[in-house]
Motif scaffolding. Structure first.
Motif, PDB file in Angstrom:
ATOM      1  N   GLY A 368     -53.091 -18.990  22.265  1.00 32.94           N
ATOM      2  CA  GLY A 368     -53.424 -18.447  23.579  1.00 32.94           C
ATOM      3  C   GLY A 368     -52.536 -17.275  23.957  1.00 32.94           C
ATOM      4  O   GLY A 368     -51.415 -17.127  23.462  1.00 32.94           O
ATOM      5  N   ARG A 369     -53.040 -16.410  24.842  1.00 34.48           N
ATOM      6  CA  ARG A 369     -52.288 -15.218  25.239  1.00 34.48           C
ATOM      7  C   ARG A 369     -50.948 -15.579  25.879  1.00 34.48           C
ATOM      8  O   ARG A 369     -49.945 -14.882  25.699  1.00 34.48           O
ATOM      9  CB  ARG A 369     -53.127 -14.378  26.199  1.00 34.48           C
ATOM     10  N   LYS A 370     -50.902 -16.659  26.632  1.00 33.27           N
ATOM     11  CA  LYS A 370     -49.659 -17.051  27.291  1.00 33.27           C
ATOM     12  C   LYS A 370     -48.601 -17.434  26.268  1.00 33.27           C
ATOM     13  O   LYS A 370     -47.421 -17.090  26.417  1.00 33.27           O
ATOM     14  CB  LYS A 370     -49.934 -18.218  28.246  1.00 33.27           C
ATOM     15  N   ILE A 375     -43.988 -16.747  20.962  1.00 25.88           N
ATOM     16  CA  ILE A 375     -44.235 -17.380  19.667  1.00 25.88           C
ATOM     17  C   ILE A 375     -43.174 -17.024  18.637  1.00 25.88           C
ATOM     18  O   ILE A 375     -42.928 -17.765  17.685  1.00 25.88           O
ATOM     19  CB  ILE A 375     -45.648 -17.001  19.143  1.00 25.88           C
ATOM     20  N   PHE A 376     -42.504 -15.875  18.814  1.00 28.45           N
ATOM     21  CA  PHE A 376     -41.493 -15.455  17.837  1.00 28.45           C
ATOM     22  C   PHE A 376     -40.077 -15.870  18.236  1.00 28.45           C
ATOM     23  O   PHE A 376     -39.111 -15.422  17.632  1.00 28.45           O
ATOM     24  CB  PHE A 376     -41.541 -13.936  17.643  1.00 28.45           C
ATOM     25  N   ASP A 383     -47.653 -25.049  21.860  1.00 30.41           N
ATOM     26  CA  ASP A 383     -47.503 -25.964  22.987  1.00 30.41           C
ATOM     27  C   ASP A 383     -46.881 -27.249  22.462  1.00 30.41           C
ATOM     28  O   ASP A 383     -46.649 -27.401  21.268  1.00 30.41           O
ATOM     29  CB  ASP A 383     -48.853 -26.245  23.682  1.00 30.41           C
ATOM     30  N   ALA A 384     -46.579 -28.171  23.361  1.00 31.52           N
ATOM     31  CA  ALA A 384     -45.879 -29.392  22.970  1.00 31.52           C
ATOM     32  C   ALA A 384     -46.695 -30.235  22.004  1.00 31.52           C
ATOM     33  O   ALA A 384     -46.144 -30.922  21.146  1.00 31.52           O
ATOM     34  CB  ALA A 384     -45.541 -30.204  24.226  1.00 31.52           C
ATOM     35  N   LEU A 397     -41.520 -18.593  12.371  1.00 31.10           N
ATOM     36  CA  LEU A 397     -41.905 -17.271  12.875  1.00 31.10           C
ATOM     37  C   LEU A 397     -40.715 -16.524  13.462  1.00 31.10           C
ATOM     38  O   LEU A 397     -40.653 -15.292  13.379  1.00 31.10           O
ATOM     39  CB  LEU A 397     -43.011 -17.410  13.921  1.00 31.10           C
ATOM     40  N   ALA A 398     -39.769 -17.243  14.063  1.00 33.43           N
ATOM     41  CA  ALA A 398     -38.573 -16.579  14.586  1.00 33.43           C
ATOM     42  C   ALA A 398     -37.801 -15.915  13.455  1.00 33.43           C
ATOM     43  O   ALA A 398     -37.362 -14.765  13.568  1.00 33.43           O
ATOM     44  CB  ALA A 398     -37.690 -17.593  15.317  1.00 33.43           C
TER      45      ALA A 398
END
Length: 737
Positions: A368-370, A375-376, A383-384, A397-398
């Motif tokens: 989702g956009r939010k 995300i990084f 989400d949880a 991803l980080a």
């Protein structure tokens, strides 16, 4: 008196009156002119007076503004007219030191007595430079004594006037209270120190955790390999396979945490080496392609035909980023979905003419956009429920984003919830001239051990390891490789075992009770130097995997380093590297040459390929044209013998230009003939000749001649001339320097 005389007198009088009248007119004109000049002067004086008044008003206004600025800044002004022993200070100085606030002259001795003893020399040095004319301006921060204690001030000074000889006769400047600035600086320094302490504490904690986790994990993975190599039924093999994959997953998580720590601490270095980009991408995506097809998913890897093959960069970190992106794509794409990997190298404007663009597009659940905004970030997932359903730590991803940034690129995301995701990795592409990773799964490692065994047959290995499980795992691995293993349970035992002699290579743990591995290595190196013995290769095998551990091992005298859990592939690569250095004479020599050991005999055998010449590959290059193949073989035999003879002459004559030319030509021809080992040896000869290192050139030339003999024999077989050997009786003597 006669009338005539009266007439003459009258006429003379009339003439005199006329002259007097003319003089009167002239005087009146002069008076008029003087009056006009006087009026002009009066007007000029009036104008000058007005200008002076205006200038005085402007000066007063400027002085007022300057005074307001000085008052607003809290500055004290000082003026010292030499050689007076008094210095003028404004009222602000009295306010600063808790005295009466008034403009006054202060004794220089009184002002000097107020200086802090530690700061007085600094201010006196600056003032002396101004007085002697060596400097025109000076700025000094120092402390002065006030009614309530010490106060930090900043003094600015400048030379305001000089005498006719250029000597300073007047100094002026300002003085400001900088106590608040100093307090902020002190708070910042304390905060920085606390942050550094926290960072050090975190690094030490991670180092300890890494060591404590890697030691049992090493035992777990080693025992799993040993069990998989024993008779098993299908159910037991399945359980062990799950154990092996779980151990690798735990190792990957541990490596992710350590990588994130290194990145945050600025201690993760990016390599800049030449590598095969096509192969690196295929190797990175290959295991994930099998996982995708087993799920099942449709997997496609497309490499653009214009993409260069050989580039400069960090293949390991590139593979890590690609692997993480593919792992996420597989994890979040439902069965029967699709994953497309497209790699291209578009041209762009600017100094970097090309870029690498790798796009991983899936038909998965999407983001989702939010959630895309975070995300990084580390430990972040969409989400949880994601962690509960799909698992994972949220580090992948980080780490990918930060690795991409360290490599000079970025990762872009395009996704819609329920419509899949597209991650695009963009990196600068540095092409390299054409020249000829992580642990494997347990079955693949066992296969590689079986293939590598002949390289190590008969090698005597001293294994220094205090942990019984790790010792058993490493001993079994070395025995499978055909090595003769001597075991030491500590540093002191390792030194004693080495003293007995006959050791080809030492595998040394670092943290052992009593004498550590570092101390044992130092004792061995000291003994070698003292007794002028041949250097014994020592490889660190340790659970210490934090930044700086490798450097500490090398600084202690070790030659190689591999972290636990021990990957057989990584251990063999490090052993090969160290033994290659020994055979090439690149290790520090402490004694005259000794009789060759088993290690020296092992590394002289090529390990990269069983054949010196890949004839099948060469045939494919020639589209199966046997006649052309025979012509090339005939020309190559002649060129090979001729160039080696010329290089021997160049060595004897110390002719660097000839040596470089023949080695370079041989490198190109061998590379074209698919003789990759020979091409690498020729490149080494070329580099040695360019550097003027004739000792290295002399040691490498016999290795090149041995390889050339093998190449010549294969070329002879192509020509059906098995009995001929151009390197038989005509081989000139080789002098090793």
């Amino acid at each position: 008196m006669t009338p005539d005389r009266l007439a003459l007198d009258l006429q003379r009088t009339l003439n005199e009156l006329a002259q007097e009248k003319a003089r009167t007119q002239q005087l009146l004109g002069e008076v008029e002119r003087q009056n006009r000049e006087l009026d002009r002067l009066r007007s000029s004086v009036h104008r000058e007076s007005n200008s002076r008044l205006l200038a005085e008003e402007a000066l007063d206004e400027t002085r007022d503004r300057l005074q307001m600025a000085v008052d607003a800044a809290g500055l004290a002004l000082w003026d010292w007219q030499l050689p007076a022993q008094k210095l003028f200070l404004t009222a602000r100085w009295g306010e600063l030191i808790g005295d009466i606030g008034r403009d006054a002259y202060w004794e220089v001795t009184d002002l000097t007595s107020r200086l802090h003893p530690e700061d007085a020399p600094l201010l006196q040095t600056a003032m002396t430079a101004l007085l002697e004319g060596r400097e025109q301006r000076a700025v000094v921060q120092h402390r002065v004594r006030t009614a309530t204690g010490w106060m930090w001030v900043e003094t600015h000074g400048m030379v305001a006037e000089h005498d006719t000889k250029g000597k300073p006769i007047r100094l002026m400047g300002t003085l400001a209270d900088i106590g608040e600035r100093k307090r902020i600086e002190l708070d910042g320094a304390q905060a920085r120190e606390m942050a550094e302490q926290a960072s050090r504490a975190k690094s030490e904690f991670l180092a300890n955790i890494s060591h404590e986790v890697r030691t049992p994990l090493n035992a777990l993975m080693g025992l799993t390999r040993m069990l998989m190599d024993s008779p098993l039924n299908a159910e037991q093999a399945s359980w062990l396979s799950l154990m092996d994959s779980s151990a690798h997953a735990l190792l990957a998580l541990l490596n992710d945490i350590l990588d994130l720590s290194r990145i945050e601490a600025g201690k993760l270095d990016i390599e800049h080496t030449r590598f095969d980009l096509h192969r690196a991408l295929r190797d990175a995506s290959g295991p994930h392609a099998e996982q995708a097809r087993a799920k099942p998913l449709t997997f496609q890897l497309v490499l653009h035909p214009d993409m260069p093959q050989w580039v400069m960069g960090d293949p390991g970190r590139l593979g890590q980023v690609v692997g993480n992106l593919l792992s996420n794509a597989i994890k979040f794409t439902p069965r029967n979905g699709r994953i497309d990997v497209t790699v291209s190298s578009p041209r762009v404007a600017g100094p970097r003419a090309r870029q690498l663009q790798l796009k991983v597009q899936d038909s998965g659940v999407g983001i989702g956009r939010k959630q895309q905004a975070t995300i990084f970030e580390a430990f972040t997932q969409a989400d949880a429920s994601t962690a509960r359903r799909y698992g994972g730590s949220g580090l992948g991803l980080a780490i990918c984003a930060r690795l991409a940034s360290l490599m000079g690129g970025r990762i872009d995301l395009q996704s819609e919830l329920g419509q899949g995701s597209s991650f695009t990795l963009t990196l600068p592409l540095h092409e390299a001239p054409m020249e000829s990773g992580g642990p494997l799964s347990a079955p693949m490692e066992l296969m590689e051990i079986a293939e590598a065994g002949p390289r190590y047959a008969g090698m005597v290995v001293l294994l220094a390891e205090d942990h019984p499980v790790n010792e058993m795992m490493l001993r079994q691995l070395l025995l499978r490789l055909g090595c003769i293993v001597r075991v030491a349970r500590g540093g002191a035992q390792a030194v004693a075992q080495w003293e007995q002699g006959g050791i080809d290579i030492v595998l040394m743990d670092v943290q052992m009770p009593g004498m550590s591995g570092l101390q044992a290595t130092q004792m061995i190196r000291e003994a070698e130097s003292r007794r002028r013995l041949k250097r014994t290769p020592i490889v660190a095998v340790t659970a210490n995997a934090m930044p700086g551990d490798r450097q500490a091992c090398l600084a202690a005298g070790m030659d190689g380093y591999t972290p636990k859990p021990v990957s057989p592939q990584a251990l063999m690569q490090e052993m090969d590297r160290v033994l290659d250095m020994l055979a090439a004479g690149k290790m520090p020599a402490v004694a005259p040459s000794a009789p060759p050991t088993a290690a020296a005999a092992v590394v002289k055998r090529p390990a990269a390929s069983p054949e010196a010449l890949d004839v099948d590959k060469l045939r494919r290059r020639l589209d199966g044209d046997e006649e052309t193949l025979r012509q090339l073989a005939l020309a190559m035999r002649s060129d090979l013998f001729s160039r080696l003879t010329d290089m021997q002459r160049a060595l004897e004559a110390r002719d660097a230009a000839a040596a470089v030319a023949h080695a370079h030509g041989l490198k190109g021809s061998l590379g074209s003939m698919t003789a990759e080992r020979g091409a690498r040896l020729a490149k080494g000869l070329e580099l040695a000749a360019r550097a003027g290192d004739w000792s290295l050139f002399g040691r490498a030339l016999p290795l090149m001649r041995t390889e050339a003999r093998q190449i010549d024999r294969m070329l002879a077989r192509i020509l059906d001339a098995d009995g001929s050997d151009l390197f038989g009786s005509t081989e000139p003597p080789v002098t090793v320097y």
